[in-house]
Structure formats: C-alpha cells, structure tokens
Scaffold this motif. Structure first.
Motif, PDB file in Angstrom:
ATOM      1  N   ALA A 266       0.900  -1.235  -0.049  1.00 22.51           N
ATOM      2  CA  ALA A 266      -0.003   0.121   0.245  1.00 22.51           C
ATOM      3  C   ALA A 266       0.916   1.259   0.022  1.00 22.51           C
ATOM      4  O   ALA A 266       0.521   2.355  -0.801  1.00 22.51           O
ATOM      5  CB  ALA A 266      -0.738  -0.005   1.221  1.00 22.51           C
ATOM      6  N   ALA A 267       1.796   1.316   0.887  1.00 21.97           N
ATOM      7  CA  ALA A 267       2.869   2.500   0.861  1.00 21.97           C
ATOM      8  C   ALA A 267       3.638   2.688  -0.360  1.00 21.97           C
ATOM      9  O   ALA A 267       3.677   3.877  -0.742  1.00 21.97           O
ATOM     10  CB  ALA A 267       3.788   2.392   2.080  1.00 21.97           C
ATOM     11  N   TYR A 268       3.954   1.431  -0.981  1.00 28.58           N
ATOM     12  CA  TYR A 268       4.719   1.801  -2.197  1.00 28.58           C
ATOM     13  C   TYR A 268       3.834   2.249  -3.290  1.00 28.58           C
ATOM     14  O   TYR A 268       4.468   3.081  -3.963  1.00 28.58           O
ATOM     15  CB  TYR A 268       5.433   0.196  -2.466  1.00 28.58           C
ATOM     16  N   ARG A 269       2.694   1.571  -3.548  1.00 29.61           N
ATOM     17  CA  ARG A 269       1.913   2.059  -4.496  1.00 29.61           C
ATOM     18  C   ARG A 269       1.333   3.506  -4.470  1.00 29.61           C
ATOM     19  O   ARG A 269       1.106   4.167  -5.179  1.00 29.61           O
ATOM     20  CB  ARG A 269       0.613   1.288  -4.461  1.00 29.61           C
ATOM     21  N   ASN A 270       1.281   3.988  -3.054  1.00 32.59           N
ATOM     22  CA  ASN A 270       0.610   5.176  -2.627  1.00 32.59           C
ATOM     23  C   ASN A 270       1.903   6.461  -2.841  1.00 32.59           C
ATOM     24  O   ASN A 270       1.526   7.578  -2.488  1.00 32.59           O
ATOM     25  CB  ASN A 270       0.011   5.446  -1.363  1.00 32.59           C
TER      26      ASN A 270
END
Length: 480
Positions: A266-270
């Motif tokens: 989630a953090a990588y994609r965001n």
C-alpha cells in the motif's frame, strides 16, 4: 493458472488436508460488498480443505478485508499462522531491491546508466559496460546463479564467480532472469550508501515507514518464524543454519510478515514509502519478458495489463520449503499476499483463486485425491501419450530435449508466455524436483490429464495437470 505466466512462476506443490485457523477480524472500518466477502471467505475455505497451509491476506483501499491462516506455523508448539508470522519471501526480495535502487536514482545518488566499471575496477571487459538498468531488468546476460543458497560465501567469492561466468547474451540484447544480477545490485547499494544492503533497506526505507519485521538477520525472530513441513525454521530451511550468504543477498531470502507485506504494498503504491517519482520508475513496464509475452519487468517486479482487471503489479518466489506471492490490482485498489510452507497448494494458486473470488470469476480449486502407494500405468489414450511425452522430457537432463519440447509440443500461446530461457529454467526446475518421480494416480477428461506424482525427495504427492488440444499440443500446464 493455465500456464506458467512468466519464468518467475515456480510451482512446487503437494497434496495434504488441514483445518483452517480462525478468521482474524478485518481492521475496523473495512468495507466490502457482503457477497464479495462471502466469496473470498468461501474460496479460502476451499483452499484450506484442498491442502493450503500458510496465510492469505487481502486489503482494499488500505483496509484488510481478509486475513486468514490454515494449518500451523509451528506444529511442535501448536503455534498458528497469523498476520505476524515471518516467512521467507524468496525472490520477492527483488521487489525490495528494485525499490531501493529506484529511491537512490530518484535522490540523484545513482544513475540507471551507471556501469559495472564505475563500481568495480576489476570487472572483466565483457561485463564492464553492463548497466544498473540492465541488472534491474534481467537484460545483463548474467547467469541465474553461481553458487549455493545454503553456503557461507562472502561477496568477494560470489563476485569472482559472477565476473568469470560466461554471458548468455550481449548486455541489453535479451531478457533472461538472473538472481546474480540482483546480488550485484545489492553490492552496488553498499558501495553507494556506505551501509550494508540490509541496513540501508531496513533502517533507511522500511522501519521509518513502520515496516519492522522485514529483512534478514537484523529482524529475524525465531519465535515468529514459520516452520516447513519437516519442522525447520527459516534460518535452517532457507539460509543453511546461518545468516544469509551472498548468493542470496539482494535476490532472495528476505523474511517478512503478511502484515508487513500489505503495508509495504500500500505504501509503495501510494508513493509514501519512497517518492512517487521513484515508485513510477520502478513500476514502469520496461522490458517485455520474452517475445510475445503478456508481461513486462520493471525494477524488481512484473507489470501486466489485463482487459478486465487493468494494471497489475506482482512478484513471487520460493524454495522447496516456502513460497510466496504478492499482487496489486492497481486499478481496483486491492493488495494481496499469500505465503505457504508446503508444496500442496502454492501461493501462486492461492492468489489466482482469491483474485477470481474477488472479481466473481469461475475458478476450481483442485482437491486432493487418494493416490495409490504403488506406481500406476498411464492410460493408452491421447492424454496418456501427452503425459508420457512430458514425463520423458522432464526426466532428461538434456537442455536440447527441453528446447525441442517447447518448440514442437507447446502451442503458440503457451510458448508466448515466457522467453525460451524462461521455459528452459522451468524445465530445469521440474527436472530437479520431479524428474524421477513415480506416477501414483491419473485422472483424465477430454482435454486434460492430471497426474499425481510422488516427490522422490519428500515423499509428498504433487499434482501435475496438462491441458492439450485436438492436435496434441500442450495448451496449459499447472504444477499444483
């Protein structure tokens, strides 16, 4: 999985039956359609009944909607699988290395066109012009491996063997999956940052983002670590009883937890764990994984576009004890992770089954069937002949035999899912794992034959499903 979707897809599977552990409640506030929730819960039950042991988790827009384990992380103590169980995530390590390199590029500390000669004065001439970009995209021409994951080799020894190895193709001219390339990238990270690969990854990127149980020895916790079916923890089953050696560094062997993996995805994609610019660099579809392949490789991850699902990012990885798979349905807002400690229902199969449940697509989980103790004969049918050809091919250790099988026995669509090197790598793996296995059960319908073969190493049974057309061409192959 109707075919090996890329040379990364390594299915190492067997049949067993376990009971699912209790559902871990979704995070407060998680919203999902009741019918969809029922489908994914029911699908997980099917996977568990068919032999899946491990953990599967799904998040939607940052909220966990499925988090369930099946079987036991440690049979000796009765410890169940949870969101915080540590698993070896195998080649998913490459996704973290790609992210770390992208962050350094974005920060201006490293250039994609920097060459090995810029970092290693002793690099031989044939490898001097290999670039960071080529290492990241498996186009450098380096071999898959130059040593043993269980050994205790340092960087100098691995470097010498990598630099002495013959290139498979001119740098930049073709795609060929290479663990060695990502090990070289780990060494470059150390040169650029002045830190160890693990310290840079953990201290500079992961821990500041709240991802605290992903790394090598710095984070390994034997009380959290999963055991394989023989009761061995990750440190023994994956690393050889000591800290990971340089044949694994940067390309495999990281431990993580389902909770960390969802948070990382989630953090990588965001664009919050690294900058949006670094994320976009790593997530770009840079190199097609072979002529006609539907997938591309970015920086340590696979990029695909599906007509129904949209943009997909993923990677998988495994060894004989553990296998894992992360997948992001970027246009749908879903992050998925599955990980297992057995060879019956792989993480690849679990992810495919759960994606189908999410999207209300048909999917049949293959259930275990009772296999004979003694070998059985193949039927005198078209399917029996197809199976006999396949078994004879993987029993051979001759690469020319494998190549001929790909060229003459696979359909055009089947050949197109991977470059020839990818197919040959899969055949090599199959030869090692089940090349001398006995067939102990056969199940057949009009265009599919499913074999249960007994793994000569573990004694477990492994399902092998072969689909074929009216001309006898193999159109689908699933191990597990």
């Amino acid at each position: 999985m109707k075919a090996f979707s890329s040379p990364l897809a390594i299915a190492r599977l067997a049949l067993a039956v376990t009971l699912a552990s209790p559902l871990i409640a979704p995070f407060a506030g998680a919203q999902t359609d009741p019918a969809q929730q029922a489908r994914i819960e029911a699908r997980f039950d099917e996977l568990a009944e068919a032999g899946f042991t491990g953990f599967a988790a799904i998040a939607h827009d940052g909220e966990i909607i499925l988090a369930r384990g099946a079987g036991l992380a440690d049979p000796a103590t009765g410890r169940p699988f949870t969101l915080d169980t540590q698993f070896d995530i195998g080649s998913i390590t490459k996704s973290f290395t790609g992210m770390a390199i992208a962050a350094l590029v974005d920060a201006g500390r490293l250039a994609p066109d920097a060459t090995l000669a810029d970092f290693f004065p002793d690099v031989p001439a044939d490898k001097a012009a290999i670039t960071v970009h080529q290492l990241l995209t498996h186009t450098a021409g380096l071999p898959d491996a130059v040593g043993d994951d269980f050994s205790d080799e340092g960087w100098a020894s691995v470097r010498d063997k990598a630099f002495a190895a013959e290139l498979h193709h001119a740098p930049g001219s073709a795609y060929r999956y290479s663990n060695v390339g990502f090990t070289v990238l780990a060494a470059i990270i150390e040169i650029v940052t002045g830190q160890t690969y693990e310290d840079y990854l953990v201290e500079e990127i992961l821990v500041p983002a709240g991802i605290e149980h992903t790394g090598y020895m710095a984070v390994y916790d034997d009380a959290l670590a999963a055991r394989n079916r023989q009761g061995e923890a990750v440190i023994d089953a994956s690393w050889g009883g000591h800290a990971p050696n340089w044949n694994l560094m940067g390309n495999g062997g990281l431990v993580s937890t389902p909770r960390d993996m969802l948070a990382w995805q989630a953090a990588y994609r965001n664009g919050t764990i690294v900058s949006p610019q670094a994320r976009d660099l790593a997530h770009a579809p840079l190199v097609r994984e072979g002529d006609g392949a539907p997938s591309f490789y970015g920086y340590g991850l696979v990029v695909e576009d599906d007509a129904e699902l949209g943009r997909i990012y993923w990677h998988n990885g495994g060894n004989p004890s553990f296998n894992s798979h992360w997948r992001v349905l970027a246009d749908q807002g879903y992050e998925l992770f599955a990980t297992t400690n057995q060879r019956g229902i792989s993480a690849d199969t679990a992810i495919e089954a759960l994606v189908a449940a999410l999207m209300d697509q048909e999917f049949e989980v293959q259930h275990p069937r009772q296999a004979s103790v003694d070998p059985v004969a193949l039927p005198d049918t078209a399917g029996g002949g197809t199976a006999a050809e396949f078994l004879a091919m993987i029993a051979s250790d001759d690469e020319a035999v494998w190549r001929d099988y790909v060229l003459t026995r696979m359909s055009d669509e089947m050949r197109a899912v991977a470059p020839m090197d990818g197919h040959l790598g899969m055949m090599r793996q199959l030869h090692r794992d089940v090349g001398q296995s006995d067939v102990v059960a056969v199940f057949e319908n009009e265009t599919t034959i499913t074999l249960s073969v007994r793994d000569p190493h573990s004694g477990e049974t492994i399902p092998v499903m072969i689909e074929y057309d009216a001309d006898g061409q193999v159109t689908g192959l699933m191990i597990g």
